[in-house]
Design a protein around this motif. Structure first.
Motif, PDB file in Angstrom:
ATOM      1  N   ALA A  90     -20.065  13.931   2.634  1.00 15.49           N
ATOM      2  CA  ALA A  90     -18.674  13.661   2.648  1.00 15.49           C
ATOM      3  C   ALA A  90     -18.348  12.948   4.065  1.00 15.49           C
ATOM      4  CB  ALA A  90     -17.721  15.055   2.564  1.00 15.49           C
ATOM      5  N   GLY A  91     -19.238  13.280   4.981  1.00 15.61           N
ATOM      6  CA  GLY A  91     -19.143  12.723   6.497  1.00 15.61           C
ATOM      7  C   GLY A  91     -18.259  13.355   7.278  1.00 15.61           C
ATOM      8  N   GLY A  92     -18.696  13.655   8.444  1.00 12.65           N
ATOM      9  CA  GLY A  92     -17.735  14.397   9.379  1.00 12.65           C
ATOM     10  C   GLY A  92     -17.821  15.934   9.128  1.00 12.65           C
ATOM     11  N   ILE A  93     -16.652  16.441   9.351  1.00 12.82           N
ATOM     12  CA  ILE A  93     -16.635  18.159   9.374  1.00 12.82           C
ATOM     13  C   ILE A  93     -15.344  18.254   8.495  1.00 12.82           C
ATOM     14  CG2 ILE A  93     -17.837  18.428  11.394  1.00 12.82           C
ATOM     15  CD1 ILE A  93     -15.132  18.746  12.995  1.00 12.82           C
ATOM     16  N   ALA A  94     -15.061  19.760   8.361  1.00 11.62           N
ATOM     17  CA  ALA A  94     -13.919  20.283   7.509  1.00 11.62           C
ATOM     18  C   ALA A  94     -12.778  19.927   8.459  1.00 11.62           C
ATOM     19  CB  ALA A  94     -14.264  21.469   7.147  1.00 11.62           C
ATOM     20  N   SER A  95     -11.484  19.624   7.788  1.00  9.52           N
ATOM     21  CA  SER A  95     -10.372  19.631   8.596  1.00  9.52           C
ATOM     22  C   SER A  95     -10.002  20.812   9.366  1.00  9.52           C
ATOM     23  CB  SER A  95      -9.112  19.059   7.627  1.00  9.52           C
ATOM     24  OG  SER A  95      -9.526  17.933   6.874  1.00  9.52           O
ATOM     25  N   ASN A  96     -10.461  21.987   8.739  1.00  8.66           N
ATOM     26  CA  ASN A  96     -10.012  23.328   9.205  1.00  8.66           C
ATOM     27  C   ASN A  96     -10.685  23.304  10.791  1.00  8.66           C
ATOM     28  OD1 ASN A  96      -9.064  26.059   9.337  1.00  8.66           O
ATOM     29  ND2 ASN A  96     -11.116  26.374   9.369  1.00  8.66           N
ATOM     30  N   GLU A  97     -12.135  22.911  10.481  1.00  6.09           N
ATOM     31  CA  GLU A  97     -13.225  22.948  11.797  1.00  6.09           C
ATOM     32  C   GLU A  97     -12.646  22.048  12.825  1.00  6.09           C
ATOM     33  OE1 GLU A  97     -16.121  23.833  14.215  1.00  6.09           O
ATOM     34  OE2 GLU A  97     -15.457  24.944  12.488  1.00  6.09           O
ATOM     35  N   GLU A  98     -11.929  20.717  12.324  1.00  8.24           N
ATOM     36  CA  GLU A  98     -11.541  19.726  13.276  1.00  8.24           C
ATOM     37  C   GLU A  98     -10.347  20.447  13.933  1.00  8.24           C
ATOM     38  OE1 GLU A  98     -10.615  14.922  13.304  1.00  8.24           O
ATOM     39  OE2 GLU A  98     -10.981  15.977  11.403  1.00  8.24           O
ATOM     40  N   ALA A  99      -9.367  20.822  13.206  1.00  9.11           N
ATOM     41  CA  ALA A  99      -8.213  21.464  13.869  1.00  9.11           C
ATOM     42  C   ALA A  99      -8.614  22.638  14.923  1.00  9.11           C
ATOM     43  CB  ALA A  99      -7.203  22.105  12.861  1.00  9.11           C
ATOM     44  N   ASN A 100      -9.570  23.316  14.583  1.00  8.18           N
ATOM     45  CA  ASN A 100      -9.815  24.536  15.440  1.00  8.18           C
ATOM     46  C   ASN A 100     -10.443  23.970  16.775  1.00  8.18           C
ATOM     47  OD1 ASN A 100      -8.844  26.518  13.668  1.00  8.18           O
ATOM     48  ND2 ASN A 100     -11.045  26.838  12.921  1.00  8.18           N
ATOM     49  N   ARG A 101     -11.293  22.945  16.649  1.00  5.72           N
ATOM     50  CA  ARG A 101     -12.002  22.335  18.011  1.00  5.72           C
ATOM     51  C   ARG A 101     -10.867  21.721  18.694  1.00  5.72           C
ATOM     52  NH1 ARG A 101     -17.524  19.441  15.974  1.00  5.72           N
ATOM     53  NH2 ARG A 101     -18.340  21.153  14.837  1.00  5.72           N
ATOM     54  N   THR A 102      -9.792  21.280  18.215  1.00  5.37           N
ATOM     55  CA  THR A 102      -8.808  20.596  19.103  1.00  5.37           C
ATOM     56  C   THR A 102      -7.941  21.577  19.776  1.00  5.37           C
ATOM     57  OG1 THR A 102      -8.374  18.629  17.399  1.00  5.37           O
ATOM     58  CG2 THR A 102      -6.600  19.123  18.724  1.00  5.37           C
ATOM     59  N   LEU A 103      -7.626  22.756  18.965  1.00  2.00           N
ATOM     60  CA  LEU A 103      -6.970  23.560  19.517  1.00  2.00           C
ATOM     61  C   LEU A 103      -7.691  24.134  20.727  1.00  2.00           C
ATOM     62  CD1 LEU A 103      -5.594  25.638  16.670  1.00  2.00           C
ATOM     63  CD2 LEU A 103      -4.229  24.905  18.371  1.00  2.00           C
ATOM     64  N   LEU A 104      -9.141  24.374  20.343  1.00  2.00           N
ATOM     65  CA  LEU A 104      -9.961  25.100  21.424  1.00  2.00           C
ATOM     66  C   LEU A 104      -9.965  24.196  22.882  1.00  2.00           C
ATOM     67  CD1 LEU A 104     -11.871  27.531  21.995  1.00  2.00           C
ATOM     68  CD2 LEU A 104     -13.639  26.277  20.824  1.00  2.00           C
ATOM     69  N   GLY A 105      -9.970  23.065  22.307  1.00  2.00           N
ATOM     70  CA  GLY A 105     -10.186  21.925  23.628  1.00  2.00           C
ATOM     71  C   GLY A 105      -8.850  22.164  24.550  1.00  2.00           C
ATOM     72  N   ASN A 106      -7.721  22.185  23.606  1.00  2.27           N
ATOM     73  CA  ASN A 106      -6.448  22.139  24.209  1.00  2.27           C
ATOM     74  C   ASN A 106      -5.853  23.285  25.075  1.00  2.27           C
ATOM     75  OD1 ASN A 106      -6.160  19.559  23.715  1.00  2.27           O
ATOM     76  ND2 ASN A 106      -5.017  19.870  21.767  1.00  2.27           N
ATOM     77  N   TYR A 107      -6.390  24.493  24.323  1.00  2.00           N
ATOM     78  CA  TYR A 107      -5.956  25.948  24.742  1.00  2.00           C
ATOM     79  C   TYR A 107      -7.073  26.764  24.698  1.00  2.00           C
ATOM     80  CZ  TYR A 107      -1.772  23.330  23.283  1.00  2.00           C
ATOM     81  OH  TYR A 107      -0.726  22.312  23.144  1.00  2.00           O
ATOM     82  N   PRO A 108      -8.126  26.745  25.662  1.00  2.00           N
ATOM     83  CA  PRO A 108      -9.420  27.277  25.341  1.00  2.00           C
ATOM     84  C   PRO A 108      -8.935  28.803  25.565  1.00  2.00           C
ATOM     85  CG  PRO A 108      -9.337  26.375  27.581  1.00  2.00           C
ATOM     86  CD  PRO A 108      -8.026  25.759  26.815  1.00  2.00           C
TER      87      PRO A 108
END
Length: 226
Positions: A105-123
């Motif tokens: 598939a390439g890349g990562i799951a959308s759920n994982e990507e969303a969680n990483r974004t949240l973690l980066g913005n609101y650790p």
């Protein structure tokens, strides 16, 4: 025999009803708190992110409060080892599945990507939600709610794992990216061993610990490596 069948059917309906409630409350909170969660004020956004999980826990945990109290009182220290064992096995299986699927598939799951974004913005709030609150809500929703529905552990583990995995690729509904469906495999694989940990001890806090171990490790690693 008829009574047993009725209890199993009711168990399935109870589990499905709990999952529906989980999504309804999640969507309602997302709509109600939308302006706060998207606020430029990090404190406000973080507060309402955590509040969403608190509300979920109060509602769903309230329904299963007797089970939660009973399991808490009857939790044994050896359950920690069972949780750790099942998590490690599940992690290994998930890791292998992710490597294979990522190459396709390439890349990562959308759920994982969303969680990483949240973690980066609101650790801080993401750490609380992902490590402590979220796993307990999900274990109640996808595991405890179905406990009376299946007499065979492997059927219980497989069905609840698939439901758990499906919830983590729900973005497929909007994206229509069929490759996203492949990520059902690693999420369900991990969920299978969470369910196995729960069934082995008949204690929801065993699978909660396994789930918490996993999310905690992932969150800490992401915070360290950015």
């Amino acid at each position: 025999m008829i009574d047993i069948l009725e209890n199993k059917v009711l168990g399935v309906l109870k589990g499905i009803g709990t999952i529906i409630l989980y999504f309804i409350v999640s969507l309602f909170c997302s709509y109600l708190f939308r302006n706060y969660i998207l606020s430029d004020n990090i404190f406000v956004a973080s507060l309402f992110q955590v509040l969403t999980y608190v509300i979920l826990l109060l509602i769903i945990g309230g329904i299963y409060h007797k089970r939660l109290i009973h399991d808490f009182k009857n939790f044994k220290k050896e359950y920690v080892g069972i949780a750790l064992k099942n998590w490690i096995i599940g992690l290994g299986a998930m890791f292998i599945a992710n490597i294979i699927i990522s190459s396709i598939a390439g890349g990562i799951a959308s759920n994982e990507e969303a969680n990483r974004t949240l973690l980066g913005n609101y650790p801080v709030s993401s750490f609380i939600s992902m490590v402590f609150l979220g796993p307990l809500v999900e274990e109640i929703t996808f595991r405890a709610s179905f406990k009376s529905a299946f007499s065979k552990w492997y059927i219980f583990a497989l069905v609840t794992a698939l439901l758990f995995g499906s919830a983590h690729i729900s973005s497929f509904i909007t994206t229509k990216d069929f490759l996203e469906l492949l990520y059902l495999i690693p999420y369900s694989t991990l969920g299978f061993f969470f369910a196995k940990a729960f069934y082995e001890t008949d204690n929801i806090y065993t699978s909660y610990l396994a789930h918490m171990f996993h999310n905690g490790m992932c969150v800490i690693l992401l915070l360290i490596i950015g």
